[in-house]
Design a protein around this motif. Structure first.
Motif, short mmCIF file in Angstrom:
data_model
loop_
_atom_site.label_atom_id
_atom_site.label_comp_id
_atom_site.label_asym_id
_atom_site.label_seq_id
_atom_site.Cartn_x
_atom_site.Cartn_y
_atom_site.Cartn_z
N TYR A 1 0.88 -1.11 -0.03
CA TYR A 1 0.08 0.01 0.25
C TYR A 1 0.90 1.25 -0.06
O TYR A 1 1.86 1.28 0.71
N SER A 2 0.44 2.38 -0.78
CA SER A 2 1.31 3.22 -0.81
C SER A 2 0.29 4.64 -0.61
O SER A 2 -0.82 4.96 -1.20
N VAL A 3 0.72 5.39 0.44
CA VAL A 3 -0.22 6.59 0.91
C VAL A 3 0.21 7.75 0.42
O VAL A 3 1.44 8.04 0.19
N ARG A 4 -0.84 8.37 -0.45
CA ARG A 4 -0.82 9.73 -0.92
C ARG A 4 -1.03 10.85 -0.17
O ARG A 4 -0.59 11.84 -0.25
N GLU A 5 -1.98 10.80 0.52
CA GLU A 5 -2.75 11.83 1.31
C GLU A 5 -3.44 11.29 2.59
O GLU A 5 -3.85 10.06 2.47
#
Length: 127
Positions: A110-114
Motif C-alpha cells: 500500500y502506498s499513501v498519497r494523502e
C-alpha cells in the motif's frame, strides 16, 4: 515558473481564510465575503487556491467541505497536509492541529498519497 492570477475575489477569499482560526465552509466564506462575487466564483477561487497549494480542504464529519490556510514554507520542503483536524460536536468548528502528526501502519503493498484524519469531540471552548 508558475504565475497565478490575482483578482479581487481571490484576494478577498484568501484573506477571509487566512484570518480565520478555524476551517470555513463555502457557505461561511460566502457570508463573510459581503457579495464580492457569486457562489460559482467562490467555488472556482477555492479550487484554484487548493491547486496552488495556498489552502487545503478537509471533509467535516457531516460531509461538509471546509477550507483552511496552509501554514508552511514552500522553500525546499515537501508540502503535505498530513495533520489532524478536530471537529467539535457542539459548535461544529473544525480546527487544524498542525503540531499533531498522525501515525498508522499499513499492510505491505500500500502506498499513501494523502492523509485525512479527523477527530471529533468537544473543543476547549465547549468542554
Amino acid at each position: 515558473m508558475k504565475t497565478t492570477r490575482n483578482t479581487t475575489a481571490k484576494t478577498t477569499i484568501l484573506e477571509i481564510i487566512k484570518n480565520s482560526e478555524v476551517a470555513l465552509s463555502h457557505t461561511e466564506i460566502q457570508a463573510l465575503s459581503q457579495n464580492v462575487c457569486d457562489r460559482v466564483t467562490i467555488y472556482r477561487v477555492l479550487d484554484r487556491l487548493v491547486a496552488e497549494d495556498v489552502i487545503h480542504k478537509t471533509v467535516n464529519l457531516d460531509g461538509t467541505i471546509k477550507y483552511a490556510s496552509c501554514h508552511h514554507l514552500h522553500d525546499d520542503v515537501i508540502h503535505t497536509h498530513n495533520h489532524i483536524h478536530f471537529s467539535c460536536e457542539k459548535c461544529h468548528l473544525v480546527t487544524c492541529l498542525e503540531n499533531v502528526e498522525p501515525t498508522f501502519k499499513l499492510p505491505p503493498n500500500y502506498s499513501v498519497r494523502e492523509v485525512n484524519f479527523t477527530l471529533s469531540g468537544l473543543c476547549p471552548n465547549c468542554l
